[in-house]
Scaffold this motif. Structure first.
Motif, PDB file in Angstrom:
ATOM      1  N   MET A  41      -0.881   1.723   6.179  1.00  0.00           N
ATOM      2  CA  MET A  41      -2.285   1.394   5.937  1.00  0.00           C
ATOM      3  C   MET A  41      -2.882   2.272   4.842  1.00  0.00           C
ATOM      4  O   MET A  41      -3.890   1.920   4.236  1.00  0.00           O
ATOM      5  CB  MET A  41      -3.084   1.531   7.233  1.00  0.00           C
ATOM      6  CG  MET A  41      -2.557   0.671   8.380  1.00  0.00           C
ATOM      7  SD  MET A  41      -2.512  -1.087   8.010  1.00  0.00           S
ATOM      8  CE  MET A  41      -4.266  -1.486   8.166  1.00  0.00           C
ATOM      9  N   LEU A  42      -2.273   3.447   4.617  1.00  0.00           N
ATOM     10  CA  LEU A  42      -2.670   4.336   3.521  1.00  0.00           C
ATOM     11  C   LEU A  42      -1.431   4.688   2.713  1.00  0.00           C
ATOM     12  O   LEU A  42      -0.324   4.744   3.258  1.00  0.00           O
ATOM     13  CB  LEU A  42      -3.320   5.621   4.067  1.00  0.00           C
ATOM     14  CG  LEU A  42      -4.706   5.478   4.705  1.00  0.00           C
ATOM     15  CD1 LEU A  42      -5.132   6.801   5.329  1.00  0.00           C
ATOM     16  CD2 LEU A  42      -5.740   5.016   3.680  1.00  0.00           C
ATOM     17  N   THR A  79      10.456  -1.965   2.213  1.00  0.00           N
ATOM     18  CA  THR A  79       9.055  -1.566   2.193  1.00  0.00           C
ATOM     19  C   THR A  79       8.220  -2.735   1.672  1.00  0.00           C
ATOM     20  O   THR A  79       8.591  -3.406   0.708  1.00  0.00           O
ATOM     21  CB  THR A  79       8.846  -0.308   1.332  1.00  0.00           C
ATOM     22  OG1 THR A  79       9.576  -0.433   0.107  1.00  0.00           O
ATOM     23  CG2 THR A  79       9.347   0.917   2.066  1.00  0.00           C
ATOM     24  N   HIS A  80       7.052  -2.930   2.309  1.00  0.00           N
ATOM     25  CA  HIS A  80       6.340  -4.207   2.174  1.00  0.00           C
ATOM     26  C   HIS A  80       4.890  -3.977   2.560  1.00  0.00           C
ATOM     27  O   HIS A  80       4.572  -3.160   3.434  1.00  0.00           O
ATOM     28  CB  HIS A  80       7.012  -5.186   3.154  1.00  0.00           C
ATOM     29  CG  HIS A  80       6.642  -6.629   3.023  1.00  0.00           C
ATOM     30  ND1 HIS A  80       5.394  -7.136   3.342  1.00  0.00           N
ATOM     31  CD2 HIS A  80       7.390  -7.696   2.642  1.00  0.00           C
ATOM     32  CE1 HIS A  80       5.403  -8.446   3.160  1.00  0.00           C
ATOM     33  NE2 HIS A  80       6.594  -8.820   2.736  1.00  0.00           N
ATOM     34  N   GLY A  81       3.982  -4.718   1.951  1.00  0.00           N
ATOM     35  CA  GLY A  81       2.585  -4.658   2.354  1.00  0.00           C
ATOM     36  C   GLY A  81       2.370  -5.239   3.738  1.00  0.00           C
ATOM     37  O   GLY A  81       3.188  -6.016   4.243  1.00  0.00           O
ATOM     38  N   THR A 141       0.812  -1.224   0.000  1.00  0.00           N
ATOM     39  CA  THR A 141       0.000   0.000   0.000  1.00  0.00           C
ATOM     40  C   THR A 141       0.834   1.259   0.000  1.00  0.00           C
ATOM     41  O   THR A 141       0.477   2.263  -0.638  1.00  0.00           O
ATOM     42  CB  THR A 141      -0.938  -0.011   1.222  1.00  0.00           C
ATOM     43  OG1 THR A 141      -1.825  -1.133   1.127  1.00  0.00           O
ATOM     44  CG2 THR A 141      -1.754   1.269   1.302  1.00  0.00           C
ATOM     45  N   ILE A 142       1.968   1.265   0.698  1.00  0.00           N
ATOM     46  CA  ILE A 142       2.765   2.480   0.850  1.00  0.00           C
ATOM     47  C   ILE A 142       3.153   3.076  -0.502  1.00  0.00           C
ATOM     48  O   ILE A 142       3.262   4.298  -0.640  1.00  0.00           O
ATOM     49  CB  ILE A 142       4.027   2.202   1.710  1.00  0.00           C
ATOM     50  CG1 ILE A 142       4.704   3.515   2.108  1.00  0.00           C
ATOM     51  CG2 ILE A 142       4.982   1.248   1.016  1.00  0.00           C
ATOM     52  CD1 ILE A 142       5.791   3.343   3.148  1.00  0.00           C
ATOM     53  N   GLY A 143       3.335   2.233  -1.532  1.00  0.00           N
ATOM     54  CA  GLY A 143       3.758   2.723  -2.842  1.00  0.00           C
ATOM     55  C   GLY A 143       2.671   2.686  -3.897  1.00  0.00           C
ATOM     56  O   GLY A 143       2.968   2.596  -5.092  1.00  0.00           O
ATOM     57  N   LEU A 182       5.990  -5.051  -8.875  1.00  0.00           N
ATOM     58  CA  LEU A 182       5.741  -4.808  -7.464  1.00  0.00           C
ATOM     59  C   LEU A 182       4.630  -5.731  -6.991  1.00  0.00           C
ATOM     60  O   LEU A 182       3.687  -6.016  -7.721  1.00  0.00           O
ATOM     61  CB  LEU A 182       5.352  -3.343  -7.244  1.00  0.00           C
ATOM     62  CG  LEU A 182       6.466  -2.329  -7.500  1.00  0.00           C
ATOM     63  CD1 LEU A 182       5.899  -0.911  -7.515  1.00  0.00           C
ATOM     64  CD2 LEU A 182       7.567  -2.449  -6.450  1.00  0.00           C
ATOM     65  N   LEU A 183       4.739  -6.186  -5.747  1.00  0.00           N
ATOM     66  CA  LEU A 183       3.850  -7.232  -5.259  1.00  0.00           C
ATOM     67  C   LEU A 183       2.859  -6.724  -4.228  1.00  0.00           C
ATOM     68  O   LEU A 183       3.208  -5.920  -3.361  1.00  0.00           O
ATOM     69  CB  LEU A 183       4.671  -8.353  -4.607  1.00  0.00           C
ATOM     70  CG  LEU A 183       5.701  -9.057  -5.482  1.00  0.00           C
ATOM     71  CD1 LEU A 183       6.516 -10.025  -4.627  1.00  0.00           C
ATOM     72  CD2 LEU A 183       5.019  -9.799  -6.617  1.00  0.00           C
TER      73      LEU A 183
END
Length: 281
Positions: free
Chosen positions: A109-110, A79-81, A11-13, A50-51
Motif C-alpha cells: 500500500m506504500l 510484484t504487482h499493484g 506502488t511497491i516500486g 512498468l504498469l
C-alpha cells in the motif's frame, strides 16, 4: 536457490517525483537482491514500461505465465499493484492448476522506503518461496493468502486483502488467455434490460453479479435478454454480490426465472475467479 522475480509495477516500486509517486526501475530488484540468502541466484524480468495494475490484463497474464514456465526450477515472486491483484491471482491460480508450481504475489500500500508495508511484504514473499507447496499465494500484511479467491476489501489500510475460499479448480481447457470479450455485469434495481442487451451483444460471455443466495428481479424483458444471449452461445456465469456464502439456486422463488435461462452457477466464486473460469474453460 534460484529465484525468478517478475516485476510488473505497482506502488511497491514507486518513488517520489515532482508530479507525485511514479514507477522507478531498479527499486524492487535491488531490495529483493539485498534480502536473498547467501548463494541464491536472482533472475529479474522487469516489465517495460512498468504498469499501474489498472492496466494489467490478459496479455500481461500470458507474459507472466510464459516467463514462469521458462524457469521450471526457480522459485517465483511476482510484484504487482494491488488494484487488480485479485484478477491476476485468479488468473495465475487457474492457468497453473496441476503444474505443481509455487508462485508468490507481492505488493504494498506504500512504496519501498516509506516506512510502510513494502519491506515486510517483500520479506514474507522471499521466505514463502522456501516451501514446496504448489499454488499461487499473496504475501501481504503478515499473512500468506491463497490467491485464487482474493478480495481487496480496503483501499487504504495495510491489511487490505481477504481470501475467499474457492472450490478446487478443474484443470483448465486452456493454459493461456485468448482474445475474448468478457466482462462482469452487476444486476442492480432498475437496470434497463436494453442496457444489458447492448452490453451482451458486444461480449462473448459475462459474469453476472446477482443478489444474495441467487435471486434477480422478475423482469420478463431482462430475462428474455439473458435467455437470448445463452441461445446465441454466450456463456453467462452467476456469482453473488455478497462477499461470502455463495449461491444456492432454488432457495428462493425470486431466482427461478433467472436459473431457468441456462445461467451457470458460480457457487462461491469471486467475480474475478468466475471471469477467469470463463476465459479458460
Amino acid at each position: 536457490m534460484k529465484l525468478l522475480l517478475i516485476h510488473t509495477g505497482g506502488t511497491i516500486g514507486m518513488a517520489e517525483t515532482s508530479e507525485g509517486l511514479a514507477p522507478r526501475k531498479g527499486l524492487v530488484e535491488e531490495a529483493t537482491a539485498e534480502r536473498l540468502p547467501a548463494g541464491a541466484v536472482l533472475t529479474a524480468d522487469v516489465f517495460d514500461p512498468l504498469l499501474d495494475s489498472a492496466d494489467v490484463g490478459p496479455a500481461h497474464w500470458n507474459r507472466m505465465l510464459e516467463t514462469v514456465r521458462r524457469h521450471p526450477d526457480a522459485a517465483v515472486i511476482i510484484t504487482h499493484g494491488t488494484d487488480t491483484m485479485a484478477f491476476t491471482g485468479a488468473a495465475l491460480s487457474q492457468a497453473l492448476a496441476g503444474e505443481s508450481r509455487r508462485v508468490i504475489l507481492c505488493g504494498s500500500m506504500l512504496p519501498l522506503g516509506h516506512n510502510g508495508d513494502a519491506e515486510g511484504n517483500l520479506d514474507l514473499a522471499i521466505s514463502a518461496t522456501a516451501s514446496k507447496e504448489p499454488g499461487v499465494f499473496l504475501a501481504f500484511a503478515g499473512k500468506l493468502l491463497a490467491a485464487d479467491g482474493l478480495v481487496k476489501h480496503d483501499s487504504h489500510e495495510a491489511d487490505a486483502f481477504r481470501a475467499q475460499p474457492q472450490a478446487t479448480p478443474d484443470v483448465p481447457q486452456r493454459r493461456t488467455f485468448e482474445d475474448r470479450k468478457l466482462a462482469i455485469l452487476t444486476l442492480s434495481p432498475g437496470i434497463p434490460a436494453e442496457a444489458v442487451k447492448a452490453m451482451l451483444e458486444r461480449l462473448d460471455g459475462a459474469v453476472l453479479r446477482i443478489f444474495g443466495a441467487g435471486t434477480a428481479m422478475n423482469d420478463t424483458i431482462l430475462l428474455s435478454v439473458l435467455a437470448e444471449a445463452v441461445r446465441n452461445g454466450k456463456r453467462l456465469r452467476a456469482v453473488s454480490q455478497c462477499e461470502a456464502g455463495g449461491l444456492s439456486p432454488g432457495a428462493y422463488a425470486a431466482g427461478a426465472g433467472l436459473w431457468s435461462k441456462g445461467i451457470e452457477n458460480g457457487g462461491t466464486e469471486t467475480p474475478e475467479a468466475a471471469l477467469i473460469h470463463l476465459w479458460l474453460n
